[in-house]
Design a protein around this motif. Structure first.
Motif, mmCIF file in Angstrom:
data_model
loop_
_atom_site.group_PDB
_atom_site.id
_atom_site.type_symbol
_atom_site.label_atom_id
_atom_site.label_comp_id
_atom_site.label_asym_id
_atom_site.label_seq_id
_atom_site.Cartn_x
_atom_site.Cartn_y
_atom_site.Cartn_z
ATOM 1 N N LEU A 169 0.830 -1.197 0.000
ATOM 2 C CA LEU A 169 0.000 0.000 0.000
ATOM 3 C C LEU A 169 0.868 1.252 0.000
ATOM 4 O O LEU A 169 0.584 2.233 -0.714
ATOM 5 N N THR A 170 1.932 1.241 0.780
ATOM 6 C CA THR A 170 2.865 2.368 0.819
ATOM 7 C C THR A 170 3.395 2.683 -0.573
ATOM 8 O O THR A 170 3.408 3.845 -1.013
ATOM 9 N N LYS A 171 3.815 1.650 -1.278
ATOM 10 C CA LYS A 171 4.416 1.845 -2.606
ATOM 11 C C LYS A 171 3.370 2.246 -3.640
ATOM 12 O O LYS A 171 3.628 3.077 -4.516
ATOM 13 N N SER A 172 2.175 1.663 -3.552
ATOM 14 C CA SER A 172 1.115 2.025 -4.484
ATOM 15 C C SER A 172 0.750 3.500 -4.351
ATOM 16 O O SER A 172 0.600 4.219 -5.355
ATOM 17 N N LEU A 173 0.598 3.974 -3.113
ATOM 18 C CA LEU A 173 0.293 5.376 -2.896
ATOM 19 C C LEU A 173 1.384 6.273 -3.463
ATOM 20 O O LEU A 173 1.098 7.317 -4.068
ATOM 21 N N ALA A 174 2.640 5.882 -3.270
ATOM 22 C CA ALA A 174 3.754 6.690 -3.761
ATOM 23 C C ALA A 174 3.687 6.855 -5.275
ATOM 24 O O ALA A 174 3.914 7.947 -5.811
ATOM 25 N N VAL A 175 3.368 5.781 -5.969
ATOM 26 C CA VAL A 175 3.292 5.833 -7.427
ATOM 27 C C VAL A 175 2.080 6.640 -7.889
ATOM 28 O O VAL A 175 2.162 7.494 -8.783
ATOM 29 N N MET A 176 0.940 6.392 -7.265
ATOM 30 C CA MET A 176 -0.309 7.000 -7.712
ATOM 31 C C MET A 176 -0.388 8.498 -7.436
ATOM 32 O O MET A 176 -1.050 9.237 -8.168
ATOM 33 N N TYR A 177 0.288 8.962 -6.374
ATOM 34 C CA TYR A 177 0.086 10.343 -5.930
ATOM 35 C C TYR A 177 1.356 11.180 -5.932
ATOM 36 O O TYR A 177 1.340 12.324 -5.465
ATOM 37 N N ARG A 178 2.442 10.663 -6.502
ATOM 38 C CA ARG A 178 3.689 11.425 -6.435
ATOM 39 C C ARG A 178 3.612 12.717 -7.237
ATOM 40 O O ARG A 178 4.314 13.684 -6.932
ATOM 41 N N ASP A 179 2.769 12.770 -8.265
ATOM 42 C CA ASP A 179 2.614 13.993 -9.036
ATOM 43 C C ASP A 179 1.556 14.924 -8.453
ATOM 44 O O ASP A 179 1.241 15.964 -9.032
ATOM 45 N N LYS A 180 0.989 14.538 -7.299
ATOM 46 C CA LYS A 180 -0.018 15.357 -6.634
ATOM 47 C C LYS A 180 0.516 16.011 -5.363
ATOM 48 O O LYS A 180 -0.247 16.591 -4.584
ATOM 49 N N GLY A 181 1.823 15.880 -5.136
ATOM 50 C CA GLY A 181 2.422 16.497 -3.958
ATOM 51 C C GLY A 181 2.295 15.685 -2.691
ATOM 52 O O GLY A 181 2.564 16.194 -1.596
ATOM 53 N N ILE A 182 1.901 14.413 -2.828
ATOM 54 C CA ILE A 182 1.687 13.563 -1.653
ATOM 55 C C ILE A 182 2.724 12.456 -1.640
ATOM 56 O O ILE A 182 2.898 11.741 -2.633
ATOM 57 N N ARG A 183 3.413 12.313 -0.515
ATOM 58 C CA ARG A 183 4.417 11.261 -0.353
ATOM 59 C C ARG A 183 3.906 10.186 0.594
ATOM 60 O O ARG A 183 3.142 10.473 1.518
#
Length: 265
Positions: A169-183
């Motif tokens: 889940l940590t890695k999925s969020l990083a990929v999905m939201y990295r261009d939205k300013g969310i780490r």
């Protein structure tokens, strides 16, 4: 040296903040000037930590309840947004241990409890918080994963599966939201001095019950000698606060072992 972890006035949610790593994390954020929502199932413990946060210079509110309940999840997100005007950091820390059971010995109740608290609840809370972070164009999510996220020899079937899920889940969020300013990042604690309970009967899962192959604690025992000296909760908190901070602005999708080298053995 301070890493300006939360930034003065930033809004932080810490789950499982009534004790252990969660308590230490809430207090460290408070010393950085954060406003902290303390979420925990234990009312007295949460309120005690809220008082400590206030004494440490922070602002605290509490939400009491079981995060397996969607209504509690919604209340946590809504309270932080209303009280603090937004949500800058979410620390998904709340968790429980299993009984070190092997798969054949893991009942449905144990599986559902551990997966529900350790994986489903953090997913739901993250889902509830994301709209607030997306609206702001920034945010940091930090999970408390585990040494059991990295290997199969640190816990039973349910806990190991739940913490591998947290890593994914940590890695999925990083990929999905990295261009939205969310780490999104996670710490993977090794042995740590907390009050988390391991309800394991070493004899219950041993060779006598299941033939020549050792199960559960008996199977895991040979690997536990690699744990090394346990960390203090404050050492885990320092890593969590760092990952949430501007000092970690280009760290995204990392699972950071805080385990005294256990994962290197």
């Amino acid at each position: 040296m301070s890493v300006n972890a939360s930034g003065p006035g930033r809004s932080v949610i810490v789950t499982g903040a009534g004790s252990g790593i969660g308590r230490a994390t809430a207090l460290l954020f408070a010393r950085e000037g954060a406003r902290v929502l303390i979420a925990d199932v234990a009312d007295a413990a949460a309120r005690s930590v809220a008082e400590e946060v206030e004494r440490a210079g922070g602002t605290a509110v509490t939400v009491i309840g079981d995060l397996r309940d969607q209504a509690v999840v919604d209340r946590v997100a809504e309270t932080a947004a209303e009280e603090f005007g937004g949500i800058d950091v979410l620390v998904n820390n709340a968790g429980v241990m299993d009984s070190m059971s092997a798969a054949a010995d893991t009942g449905d109740d144990e599986w559902e409890r551990v997966i529900g608290i350790n994986l489903t609840a953090p997913f739901r809370l993250t889902r509830a918080v994301l709209p607030h972070m997306l609206a702001a164009g920034k945010g940091a999510v930090v999970f408390t994963a585990s040494e059991a996220s990295l290997r199969g020899s640190a816990a039973g079937a349910a806990y190991t599966a739940s913490k591998h899920g947290i890593a994914g889940l940590t890695k999925s969020l990083a990929v999905m939201y990295r261009d939205k300013g969310i780490r999104s990042n996670a710490v993977a604690p090794g042995g740590t001095v907390t009050n988390i309970r391991v309800d394991a009967d070493r004899g219950a899962h041993g060779p006598a019950a299941h033939g020549p192959a050792a199960h559960g604690p008996a199977a895991l025992a040979p690997y536990m000698g690699n744990v090394g000296s346990p960390a203090q909760a404050e050492e885990q908190a320092a890593a969590i606060v760092f990952l949430a901070s501007d000092a970690a602005s280009n760290i995204n999708g990392a699972i950071l072992p805080v385990d005294n080298g256990w994962s290197a053995v």
